[in-house]
Design a protein around this motif. Sequence first.
Motif, mmCIF file in Angstrom:
data_model
loop_
_atom_site.group_PDB
_atom_site.id
_atom_site.type_symbol
_atom_site.label_atom_id
_atom_site.label_comp_id
_atom_site.label_asym_id
_atom_site.label_seq_id
_atom_site.Cartn_x
_atom_site.Cartn_y
_atom_site.Cartn_z
ATOM 1 N N LEU A 197 0.838 -1.201 0.000
ATOM 2 C CA LEU A 197 0.000 0.000 0.000
ATOM 3 C C LEU A 197 0.873 1.251 0.000
ATOM 4 O O LEU A 197 0.632 2.193 -0.775
ATOM 5 C CB LEU A 197 -0.916 -0.014 1.222
ATOM 6 C CG LEU A 197 -1.793 1.225 1.449
ATOM 7 C CD1 LEU A 197 -2.839 1.337 0.346
ATOM 8 C CD2 LEU A 197 -2.473 1.159 2.819
ATOM 9 N N ASN A 198 1.889 1.243 0.839
ATOM 10 C CA ASN A 198 2.763 2.418 0.942
ATOM 11 C C ASN A 198 3.669 2.582 -0.276
ATOM 12 O O ASN A 198 4.215 3.666 -0.494
ATOM 13 C CB ASN A 198 3.614 2.324 2.208
ATOM 14 C CG ASN A 198 2.774 2.447 3.471
ATOM 15 O OD1 ASN A 198 1.750 3.125 3.473
ATOM 16 N ND2 ASN A 198 3.210 1.797 4.543
ATOM 17 N N GLN A 199 3.828 1.522 -1.059
ATOM 18 C CA GLN A 199 4.673 1.585 -2.248
ATOM 19 C C GLN A 199 3.901 1.963 -3.517
ATOM 20 O O GLN A 199 4.489 2.042 -4.589
ATOM 21 C CB GLN A 199 5.368 0.240 -2.454
ATOM 22 C CG GLN A 199 6.427 -0.076 -1.405
ATOM 23 C CD GLN A 199 7.011 -1.467 -1.556
ATOM 24 O OE1 GLN A 199 6.560 -2.256 -2.379
ATOM 25 N NE2 GLN A 199 8.035 -1.778 -0.760
ATOM 26 N N LEU A 200 2.595 2.192 -3.375
ATOM 27 C CA LEU A 200 1.801 2.567 -4.536
ATOM 28 C C LEU A 200 2.305 3.879 -5.140
ATOM 29 O O LEU A 200 2.831 4.748 -4.429
ATOM 30 C CB LEU A 200 0.326 2.747 -4.149
ATOM 31 C CG LEU A 200 -0.523 1.495 -3.933
ATOM 32 C CD1 LEU A 200 -1.925 1.901 -3.470
ATOM 33 C CD2 LEU A 200 -0.612 0.656 -5.199
ATOM 34 N N GLU A 201 2.123 4.003 -6.433
ATOM 35 C CA GLU A 201 2.396 5.284 -7.071
ATOM 36 C C GLU A 201 1.485 6.348 -6.462
ATOM 37 O O GLU A 201 0.374 6.050 -6.010
ATOM 38 C CB GLU A 201 2.140 5.184 -8.578
ATOM 39 C CG GLU A 201 3.062 4.222 -9.305
ATOM 40 C CD GLU A 201 4.502 4.721 -9.357
ATOM 41 O OE1 GLU A 201 4.700 5.952 -9.247
ATOM 42 O OE2 GLU A 201 5.413 3.884 -9.499
ATOM 43 N N ASP A 202 1.976 7.590 -6.442
ATOM 44 C CA ASP A 202 1.234 8.667 -5.791
ATOM 45 C C ASP A 202 -0.199 8.764 -6.307
ATOM 46 O O ASP A 202 -1.142 8.942 -5.529
ATOM 47 C CB ASP A 202 1.950 10.004 -6.004
ATOM 48 C CG ASP A 202 3.232 10.108 -5.185
ATOM 49 O OD1 ASP A 202 3.440 9.231 -4.311
ATOM 50 O OD2 ASP A 202 4.005 11.052 -5.415
ATOM 51 N N GLU A 203 -0.378 8.649 -7.609
ATOM 52 C CA GLU A 203 -1.708 8.806 -8.185
ATOM 53 C C GLU A 203 -2.638 7.687 -7.726
ATOM 54 O O GLU A 203 -3.821 7.912 -7.436
ATOM 55 C CB GLU A 203 -1.629 8.842 -9.720
ATOM 56 C CG GLU A 203 -2.978 9.080 -10.400
ATOM 57 C CD GLU A 203 -3.688 10.325 -9.908
ATOM 58 O OE1 GLU A 203 -4.934 10.285 -9.793
ATOM 59 O OE2 GLU A 203 -3.003 11.333 -9.625
ATOM 60 N N SER A 207 -5.919 8.162 -5.409
ATOM 61 C CA SER A 207 -7.235 7.721 -5.883
ATOM 62 C C SER A 207 -7.965 6.951 -4.786
ATOM 63 O O SER A 207 -9.189 7.064 -4.643
ATOM 64 C CB SER A 207 -7.099 6.856 -7.138
ATOM 65 O OG SER A 207 -6.538 5.589 -6.846
ATOM 66 N N LEU A 208 -7.222 6.163 -3.999
ATOM 67 C CA LEU A 208 -7.840 5.473 -2.857
ATOM 68 C C LEU A 208 -8.325 6.490 -1.833
ATOM 69 O O LEU A 208 -9.409 6.335 -1.257
ATOM 70 C CB LEU A 208 -6.829 4.523 -2.209
ATOM 71 C CG LEU A 208 -6.332 3.347 -3.051
ATOM 72 C CD1 LEU A 208 -5.316 2.533 -2.259
ATOM 73 C CD2 LEU A 208 -7.480 2.457 -3.505
ATOM 74 N N LYS A 209 -7.526 7.532 -1.623
ATOM 75 C CA LYS A 209 -7.911 8.569 -0.670
ATOM 76 C C LYS A 209 -9.150 9.314 -1.148
ATOM 77 O O LYS A 209 -10.093 9.528 -0.376
ATOM 78 C CB LYS A 209 -6.750 9.550 -0.490
ATOM 79 C CG LYS A 209 -7.055 10.696 0.475
ATOM 80 C CD LYS A 209 -5.876 11.654 0.586
ATOM 81 C CE LYS A 209 -6.221 12.823 1.507
ATOM 82 N NZ LYS A 209 -5.089 13.774 1.627
#
Length: 241
Positions: A197-203, A207-209
Amino acid sequence: MANIVPLNFEHHLQMRVIESKDFTRFASQHLIPVVFHEFHHLASEFPLVFVKNTETGQFIPVAMMGIKPDINLYCQNSNWPASVYPRGFNNAPFSLVKPSKDEDNVLVCIDTESPLVSADDDSGHRLFNDDNQQSEFLKKRTEALLEVAAFTEQTTNICQLLASKNLFTAKQLTVKLLKNEQPINIDGVYVIDEQLLNQLEDEDFLSLKRNGLLPLIYAHLVSLQQIGRLIEKQNQYDSNH
């Protein structure tokens, strides 16, 4: 045996339904399907994990209510021991059924063999009034059924989104009980991998946020601390059986 039939005033005008928190019908079901919309309050009592449908490959969130298969530690007697419970527990004796896969409409059905169905004129809530119209009780129960159905569909979509981002990881839970010499391994359980989860790309993370999913994910992760509660309940159950 269940006898699930479409509800209508011609056959069920005098039928009554009792409201009860006797959930012993789930006594042998240790994993209970839940929806994301109830994660926040369920996380205070149950470990919330995911299982995978072997036929469809879809992930399904469940509340763990037992360590051992076929034993729901919360539903062994009629006295519900916790302050929270899944929304779906309130469905009985009603259900929604699609007449066919191609239709959007659903039928409200009732299990006429359910112990919640009463033939006593003085107990329970009437489903229809004397003018053949739905009672307020039935209207509210139908609304609740439709809400759970909508939440279930949304939960399926959320799980597909999380799976598309490869956030699920298999986790073997190893539990040591007082009466078992060897630890018990619980397989077939999936969790959201916090590192991934923490390694996801910023975008992707944003998008989850934006979709309000981060609080639900963190509620899931926090709920895993409730495994200790389940172990304690299993030890208590084993000492009495």
